[in-house]
Design a protein around this motif. Structure first.
Motif, PDB file in Angstrom:
ATOM      1  N   UNK A  87       0.786  -1.222  -0.070  1.00  0.00           N
ATOM      2  CA  UNK A  87      -0.062  -0.183  -0.195  1.00  0.00           C
ATOM      3  C   UNK A  87       0.870   1.468   0.432  1.00  0.00           C
ATOM      4  N   UNK A  88       1.807   1.123   0.355  1.00  0.00           N
ATOM      5  CA  UNK A  88       2.972   2.350   1.253  1.00  0.00           C
ATOM      6  C   UNK A  88       3.463   2.432  -0.740  1.00  0.00           C
ATOM      7  N   UNK A  89       4.273   1.463  -1.071  1.00  0.00           N
ATOM      8  CA  UNK A  89       5.258   2.089  -2.328  1.00  0.00           C
ATOM      9  C   UNK A  89       4.902   0.710  -3.603  1.00  0.00           C
ATOM     10  N   UNK A  90       3.593   0.238  -3.476  1.00  0.00           N
ATOM     11  CA  UNK A  90       3.249   0.399  -5.183  1.00  0.00           C
ATOM     12  C   UNK A  90       2.498  -1.397  -5.886  1.00  0.00           C
ATOM     13  N   UNK A  91       3.697  -1.562  -4.805  1.00  0.00           N
ATOM     14  CA  UNK A  91       3.896  -3.093  -5.130  1.00  0.00           C
ATOM     15  C   UNK A  91       4.475  -3.746  -3.913  1.00  0.00           C
ATOM     16  N   UNK A  92       4.648  -5.007  -3.301  1.00  0.00           N
ATOM     17  CA  UNK A  92       5.151  -6.208  -2.864  1.00  0.00           C
ATOM     18  C   UNK A  92       5.874  -6.106  -2.614  1.00  0.00           C
ATOM     19  N   UNK A  93       6.966  -6.146  -1.517  1.00  0.00           N
ATOM     20  CA  UNK A  93       8.736  -5.694  -1.338  1.00  0.00           C
ATOM     21  C   UNK A  93       9.557  -7.167  -1.857  1.00  0.00           C
ATOM     22  N   UNK A  94      10.775  -6.801  -2.765  1.00  0.00           N
ATOM     23  CA  UNK A  94      11.404  -7.463  -3.023  1.00  0.00           C
ATOM     24  C   UNK A  94      12.711  -7.477  -2.177  1.00  0.00           C
ATOM     25  N   UNK A  95      13.287  -6.811  -1.770  1.00  0.00           N
ATOM     26  CA  UNK A  95      14.022  -6.863  -0.558  1.00  0.00           C
ATOM     27  C   UNK A  95      13.847  -5.854  -0.061  1.00  0.00           C
ATOM     28  N   UNK A  96      13.484  -6.364   1.265  1.00  0.00           N
ATOM     29  CA  UNK A  96      12.804  -4.687   2.249  1.00  0.00           C
ATOM     30  C   UNK A  96      13.873  -4.831   3.450  1.00  0.00           C
ATOM     31  N   UNK A  97      14.598  -3.449   3.416  1.00  0.00           N
ATOM     32  CA  UNK A  97      14.997  -3.372   5.020  1.00  0.00           C
ATOM     33  C   UNK A  97      15.319  -1.811   5.106  1.00  0.00           C
ATOM     34  N   UNK A  98      14.876  -1.909   6.566  1.00  0.00           N
ATOM     35  CA  UNK A  98      14.145  -0.572   7.509  1.00  0.00           C
ATOM     36  C   UNK A  98      13.657   0.468   6.977  1.00  0.00           C
ATOM     37  N   UNK A  99      13.120   0.377   6.291  1.00  0.00           N
ATOM     38  CA  UNK A  99      11.932   0.956   5.955  1.00  0.00           C
ATOM     39  C   UNK A  99      12.203   1.449   4.271  1.00  0.00           C
ATOM     40  N   UNK A 100      13.173   0.325   3.486  1.00  0.00           N
ATOM     41  CA  UNK A 100      13.977   0.989   2.381  1.00  0.00           C
ATOM     42  C   UNK A 100      13.328  -0.567   1.563  1.00  0.00           C
ATOM     43  N   UNK A 101      13.039  -0.091   0.269  1.00  0.00           N
ATOM     44  CA  UNK A 101      12.835  -0.461  -1.363  1.00  0.00           C
ATOM     45  C   UNK A 101      14.628  -1.311  -1.395  1.00  0.00           C
ATOM     46  N   UNK A 102      14.950  -1.850  -1.398  1.00  0.00           N
ATOM     47  CA  UNK A 102      16.734  -2.744  -2.057  1.00  0.00           C
ATOM     48  C   UNK A 102      16.600  -2.856  -3.711  1.00  0.00           C
ATOM     49  N   UNK A 103      15.291  -3.291  -3.695  1.00  0.00           N
ATOM     50  CA  UNK A 103      15.308  -4.296  -5.152  1.00  0.00           C
ATOM     51  C   UNK A 103      16.183  -4.983  -5.369  1.00  0.00           C
ATOM     52  N   UNK A 104      16.884  -5.394  -4.256  1.00  0.00           N
ATOM     53  CA  UNK A 104      18.294  -6.391  -4.578  1.00  0.00           C
ATOM     54  C   UNK A 104      17.570  -7.838  -5.450  1.00  0.00           C
ATOM     55  N   UNK A 105      18.324  -8.261  -6.143  1.00  0.00           N
ATOM     56  CA  UNK A 105      17.799 -10.233  -6.194  1.00  0.00           C
ATOM     57  C   UNK A 105      16.825  -9.811  -7.647  1.00  0.00           C
ATOM     58  N   UNK A 106      16.228 -10.518  -8.125  1.00  0.00           N
ATOM     59  CA  UNK A 106      15.334 -10.779  -9.464  1.00  0.00           C
ATOM     60  C   UNK A 106      14.206 -11.833  -9.234  1.00  0.00           C
ATOM     61  N   UNK A 107      13.014 -10.831  -9.548  1.00  0.00           N
ATOM     62  CA  UNK A 107      11.741 -11.233  -9.843  1.00  0.00           C
ATOM     63  C   UNK A 107      11.191 -11.123  -8.850  1.00  0.00           C
ATOM     64  N   UNK A 108       9.555 -11.345  -8.494  1.00  0.00           N
ATOM     65  CA  UNK A 108       9.103 -10.355  -7.069  1.00  0.00           C
ATOM     66  C   UNK A 108       8.549 -11.359  -5.924  1.00  0.00           C
ATOM     67  N   UNK A 109       9.204 -11.768  -5.384  1.00  0.00           N
ATOM     68  CA  UNK A 109       9.893 -13.077  -4.769  1.00  0.00           C
ATOM     69  C   UNK A 109       8.943 -13.061  -3.306  1.00  0.00           C
ATOM     70  N   UNK A 110       8.545 -11.557  -3.028  1.00  0.00           N
ATOM     71  CA  UNK A 110       6.853 -11.082  -2.223  1.00  0.00           C
ATOM     72  C   UNK A 110       5.488 -11.971  -2.122  1.00  0.00           C
ATOM     73  N   UNK A 111       5.913 -12.212  -4.206  1.00  0.00           N
ATOM     74  CA  UNK A 111       4.346 -12.857  -4.365  1.00  0.00           C
ATOM     75  C   UNK A 111       3.931 -14.085  -3.454  1.00  0.00           C
ATOM     76  N   UNK A 112       5.119 -15.344  -4.247  1.00  0.00           N
ATOM     77  CA  UNK A 112       5.019 -16.838  -3.688  1.00  0.00           C
ATOM     78  C   UNK A 112       4.385 -16.828  -1.624  1.00  0.00           C
ATOM     79  N   UNK A 113       5.218 -15.873  -1.184  1.00  0.00           N
ATOM     80  CA  UNK A 113       5.506 -16.155  -0.357  1.00  0.00           C
ATOM     81  C   UNK A 113       3.946 -15.714  -0.072  1.00  0.00           C
TER      82      UNK A 113
END
Length: 740
Positions: free
Chosen positions: A394-420
């Motif tokens: 809701x805050x960034x418009x997409x599920x997290x990719x690699x989230x760290x202390x309130x920051x999206x790092x976009x580290x690594x590939x895919x959208x791996x929050x989806x299967x979780x």
């Protein structure tokens, strides 16, 4: 698959707290009530393990531990077993990452002659750096101690969720000082601004702002001391100053001569404000009973480790198992104050007591094993993990990719929050908004960034459009396949058909003329030249791997992959070749490609499911052989006991699941495929007072093959067991033999 779980809070565990002991396992072959004695925090601090060493509680915001002066890839956690330098004790750390960050709010007890600079290992006298040996250290779950010879100080650490607790024993009548370093971070972390103010003679407060992997990192703190301050000096860029704020701020806290030499400190942190840090301090650490805090931390670890009661004829197996289970619970870590405040992905402050907000989501790694494990061992936290991810959406418009202390790092590939999210929904978790969850997974997959627009247009990412296109496309297909399952469960037939097709996009990267996944330039052209062994780090079609390893990345559609390769016999022959093939990966291959069996690389996540493919295709004995080899050779009780990067619990979660006898190959289908258990017995505590017992009869290092299975007294012949069957409680009996 949609089972309603009415109650997701585990019954409280009654754990007898025995006297503390060292890191070596005792002689008993059955784990006693004090399971923390089987945890050796040093495992994974050597080689490329990158694990955190120090004091924390399960999933706590604080990871309080020693920091070496050395920086580099093997020091991503701030500590490496090969080192012997100490610059203090930081309150935040990462565990098992391939990038260094955090390392905030460093405290160091000093006395005598020292300088405010760090110094060097060759000339410690040029600063305040000290040296130590491992004989000077003690490390247990929730506790760390080291004797600092240079200053004749014994430093002890423990923690609550949001408070790091220190006890420094100086020599009697020594001139006691504590340096507070707000400049130093780990790895990429660089200071932006630090502030420290003395509120009264026992309390200092402040903050540290930094940038690095987390580009906008903010941590606020309140530190209270058991002794009154005599004097305080501030330093900006190692020069004394009167201002409370500086980019590179340090402080020298002078406590004068103490008759008994004892100083305790309680340092609370907050992602929001100093006021909240003070509130956290009051709520979690109201007294000065250090030993009680140690006992409480030990009890909390025991409670969590007791989610699985393990038995083995080999004490080393118990040490490996409980240390691995311990590692899976360092993160995700709490990222919220006791009053419900947290910092959102948009930088705003939110207050919400309806869930616990978390951070440190290494999802490209952990969607494969750690999150499926959580659905069994941490069901009461799964809703909070998902709610955190939905709020991030809701805050960034997409599920997290690699989230760290309130920051999206976009580290690594895919959208791996989806299967979780999908896996949690399909396993019956109801503590989050299912409609919002559907909106989040669909909108994440329907965006246009990171090559998704090309996937929607062509069904693949052209190899000349970006780097790592095959890895990205295969990961998108894994997640899309999971979305299709969720859509089907929700009765959304059109979406189910659409995402099922997208889940089969992996086929567009397979070149039947060579029998591998490879970069595709267009419908009629492949990238050339092609070498399935080549693994140029972050500069070709793959991500931390080669074509041999990525050719098997279709866990969402194993049967489709079998057919793509020409049928079962060709599939199995190719799989056999995979585990013996040898070739040059190139001089720029990733350090993550370790733990090789042929081209299988257990040190990195894309390989983690592959050994279980044999069991799905009718050759379970090959899965058994490989899984046992991996558990025996790539997981040991030594500091270099992890064959690769821990990756925030994923490496350890693979072992925990495999040691119990199974692994979830498809991240969203809830089917745990059988392998070969390392444990003789595992009893999992489940909600509503239920248990699930896995008994491996006649289990040994020779008897590695499952001859027969029974579930609740009835013969069982499937190559997997479902999540529903596990969570219903009961007993699974595996008859083990040396015969295939």
């Amino acid at each position: 698959m949609r089972e309603t779980i009415k109650k997701l809070t585990l019954a409280a565990c009654s754990v007898a707290l025995l006297a503390s002991c060292g890191n070596q396992p005792p002689k008993e072959t059955q784990a006693p009530a004090d399971l923390t004695q089987y945890v050796d925090p040093y495992i994974g601090t050597g080689f490329h393990g990158h694990v955190f060493l120090g004091a924390n509680v399960p999933f706590g915001a604080v990871q309080l531990g020693p920091s070496n002066i050395t920086q580099g890839w093997d020091w991503c956690s701030g500590y490496h077993y090969s080192d012997s330098t100490l610059i203090g004790f930081a309150h935040t750390h990462l565990s098992g990452t391939g990038i260094g960050d955090l390392g905030d709010i460093v405290l160091m007890p000093v006395t005598g002659d020292y300088k405010i600079e760090l110094g060097t290992p060759e000339k410690p006298e040029d600063g305040y750096l000290a040296l130590y040996t491992h004989q000077d250290e003690t490390a247990k779950a929730g506790y760390y101690a080291v004797n600092i010879d240079r200053y004749q100080v014994k430093a002890e650490l423990t923690a609550t969720e949001r408070v790091g607790i220190h006890r420094y024993a100086f020599q009697p009548n020594a001139d006691a000082h504590i340096i507070v370093n707000l400049e130093r971070g780990i790895g990429w972390d660089a200071p932006v601004e630090g502030q420290l103010q003395q509120v009264n003679d026992t309390l200092v407060t402040g903050y540290r702002l930094s940038k690095g992997w987390a580009v906008d990192q903010r941590i606020y703190f309140a530190a209270v001391f058991s002794q009154p301050l005599k004097n305080l000096k501030l330093y900006g860029d190692n020069k004394e100053q009167t201002e409370a704020t500086a980019e590179k701020l340090k402080a020298d806290l002078d406590f004068g001569s103490l008759a008994d030499g004892l100083i305790e400190a309680k340092v609370a942190i907050s992602p929001v404000s100093v006021a909240n840090a003070l509130e956290n301090l009051t709520a979690e650490a109201p007294n000065w009973n250090f030993d009680q805090y140690v006992a409480d931390a030990n009890a909390r670890w025991n409670d969590e480790l007791a989610k699985v009661t393990a038995k083995s004829a080999d004490p080393a197996v118990l040490t490996k198992f409980y240390t691995a289970l311990y590692h899976t619970m360092i993160a995700p870590s709490v990222f919220q104050d006791v009053n419900g405040d947290y910092r959102g992905a948009d930088g705003k402050t939110y207050n919400d007591k309806s869930f616990t907000n978390y951070t440190t989501f290494s999802l490209w790694d952990t969607y494969r094993a750690n999150h499926p494990l959580f659905t069994i061992t941490q069901p009461e936290r799964v809703n909070d993990f998902v709610n955190t991810m939905l709020h991030i959406y809701q805050q960034q418009g997409e599920l997290p990719v690699w989230h760290l202390v309130g920051n999206e790092t976009y580290c690594m590939v895919g959208y791996p929050g989806v299967p979780v999210v999908v896996d949690a929904y399909r396993k019956g978790f109801t503590g989050f908004d299912a409609n919002l969850a559907w909106e989040a997974v669909k909108n994440t997959a329907m965006g246009d960034g990171r090559g998704i627009d090309l996937v929607k247009k062509y069904g693949y990412m052209p190899a000349n459009s970006d780097v790592e296109t095959v890895a990205k496309g295969l990961e998108y297909a894994v997640a899309d396949g999971s979305i299709a399952l969720m859509a089907e469960d929700m009765g959304k037939s059109d979406d189910a058909e659409y995402f099922k097709k997208r889940g089969e996009n992996y086929k567009n990267y397979f070149d039947p003329s060579v029998g591998f996944m490879r970069g595709r330039v267009s419908d009629s052209e492949w990238r050339t030249p092609f070498d399935p062994f080549h693994a140029k780090h972050r500069a070709d079609d793959f991500c931390e791997g080669n074509s041999w390893q990525y050719t098997w990345l279709a866990p969402q559609d194993v049967q489709g992959l079998v057919e793509l390769m020409g049928g079962r016999e060709k599939f199995l022959a190719k799989l056999d070749e995979f585990f013996v093939a040898e070739g040059d990966m190139g001089e720029h291959a990733s350090n993550d490609i370790t733990g090789l069996i042929g081209q299988y690389a257990h040190g990195n996540e894309p390989s983690h499911h592959i050994s279980y493919l044999y069991a799905l295709e009718g050759q379970p004995w090959k899965t058994a052989q490989l899984v046992r080899k991996i558990m025996s050779e790539f997981y040991t009780t030594k500091p270099d006991g992890l064959i690769g990067n821990e990756d925030v619990g994923q490496m350890s979660a693979w072992y925990v699941l495999s040691a119990m006898g199974f692994y979830q190959v498809n991240p969203a289908d809830g089917k745990f495929v059988f392998g070969s258990p390392d444990l003789d017995e595992a009893v999992i505590k489940l909600p509503e007072g239920k248990t699930f017992r896995i008994t491996a009869k006649n289990n040994s290092s020779e008897n590695i093959y499952i001859q027969s299975k029974s579930l609740n007294g009835q013969p069982y012949d499937k190559p997997y067991i479902s999540y529903e069957d596990i969570m219903a409680g009961g007993e699974l009996v595996l008859e083990m033999s040396r015969e295939k």
